[in-house]
Scaffold this motif. Structure first.
Motif, short mmCIF file in Angstrom:
data_model
loop_
_atom_site.label_atom_id
_atom_site.label_comp_id
_atom_site.label_asym_id
_atom_site.label_seq_id
_atom_site.Cartn_x
_atom_site.Cartn_y
_atom_site.Cartn_z
N THR A 48 0.82 -1.22 0.00
CA THR A 48 0.00 0.00 0.00
C THR A 48 0.85 1.27 0.00
O THR A 48 0.67 2.12 -0.88
N PRO A 49 1.80 1.43 0.95
CA PRO A 49 2.58 2.66 0.90
C PRO A 49 3.38 2.83 -0.39
O PRO A 49 3.51 3.95 -0.90
N VAL A 50 3.88 1.74 -0.95
CA VAL A 50 4.62 1.84 -2.22
C VAL A 50 3.67 2.36 -3.30
O VAL A 50 4.04 3.26 -4.08
N ALA A 51 2.44 1.84 -3.32
CA ALA A 51 1.47 2.29 -4.32
C ALA A 51 1.16 3.78 -4.14
O ALA A 51 1.01 4.51 -5.13
N VAL A 52 1.09 4.23 -2.89
CA VAL A 52 0.79 5.65 -2.62
C VAL A 52 1.91 6.54 -3.17
O VAL A 52 1.66 7.52 -3.88
N VAL A 53 3.16 6.18 -2.88
CA VAL A 53 4.29 6.98 -3.35
C VAL A 53 4.29 7.04 -4.88
O VAL A 53 4.45 8.10 -5.48
#
Ligand code: ADP
Length: 266
Positions: A48-53
């Motif tokens: 999830t955080p990778v997708a957000v960045v």
């Protein structure tokens, strides 16, 4: 006859070795399963955080933006990257503690003093949340690493404050009971639903999954706490009533007890 009894003995030995091998294989299988579950959980949480960045950065690059818009996108990237860093650091700590690989020095520790220090660091957060923080300690010694023992208290008290309510209270106590050093953290906050109780020490488990991504909570605190307690030959238990509060109890061998055990063993 002699041959029969020799054969019988041999069969016995073979059976025993077979049991040993089977037990070792089962343990190895379980360890492998734990390992792959760990990797799967960690990847899932990082996705999830990778997708957000990626989304923030690519949409900022997609067309010309105002400086303010660029700043906003960069701030979102930074915030998410910080969460990823905390996640990775916590995962590494958990893996190290679970594998028994922390090489921090151990000595006889004053659990009461260590806990007092941990509580002192959390006092301002408790004040901010209008939660009262009480401490009742008796001189109690156990054997271990003071940073790791302090981390146990910090994690439990910080949860007791966070999952509380304005005007709520947290009582932290340390004393010796039935040959154990006992650290107890009691709150009268939100409590934990009965069906969640068996899961709260699992990594990434959160009672309220929906709030986790915005709250910055990782769901690793209690898993790390349990691993630290077990690395000190201790146990951790929880009792809770939804809407009334929770009590976490950590039991560690008293320092004298550890020395006595070690003497017996040799
Ligand atoms: P988190 O980062 O979500 O706080 P933890 O591993 O520390 O992760 O705790 C796991 C879950 O257990 C929390 O998400 C919360 O739902 C529940 N929990 C932990 N401590 C308490 C408490 N003192 N009161 C109520 N719920 C708690």
């Amino acid at each position: 006859s002699d041959t029969d009894s020799e054969l019988g003995q041999l069969a016995g030995i073979l059976n025993a070795s077979f049991d040993h091998v089977q037990k070792a294989v089962t343990e190895l299988q379980e360890a492998l399963e734990r390992q792959s579950r760990f990797v799967a959980d960690a990847s899932h949480e990082l996705r999830t955080p990778v997708a957000v960045v990626l989304a923030e950065a690519s949409s900022a690059l997609a067309r010309e933006r105002t400086p303010d818009e660029y700043r906003e996108a960069l701030e979102a990237c930074c915030q998410t990257a910080r969460r990823m860093r905390r996640l990775v650091e916590s995962l590494l700590l958990l893996a190290r503690v679970e594998a028994g690989q922390t090489s921090n020095p151990r000595a006889v520790c004053e659990l009461d003093r260590i806990t007092q220090e941990a509580v002192a660091l959390l006092r301002s957060i408790a004040n901010e949340q209008c939660v009262s923080l009480q401490l009742e300690t008796q001189s109690t010694q156990c054997f271990g690493n003071s940073d790791e023992l302090g981390q146990i208290g910090m994690n439990l008290v910080s949860n007791a404050i966070h999952y509380n309510r304005p005007g709520g209270a947290v009582l932290v106590s340390v004393d010796a009971e039935d040959g154990f050093a006992v650290l107890r953290v009691e709150d009268n906050g939100q409590g934990i639903p009965k069906e969640s109780l068996p899961h709260v020490f699992e990594r990434f488990y959160r009672v309220d999954q929906s709030r986790s991504s915005t709250s910055g909570r990782l769901g690793l605190g209690l898993a790390i706490t349990k691993a630290l307690v077990e690395a000190h030959s201790g146990t951790i238990t929880v009792t809770s009533v939804l809407g009334e509060g929770s009590t976490f109890t950590v039991r560690l061998p008293l320092a004298g007890q550890m020395v006595a055990d070690a003497t017996c063993a040799t």
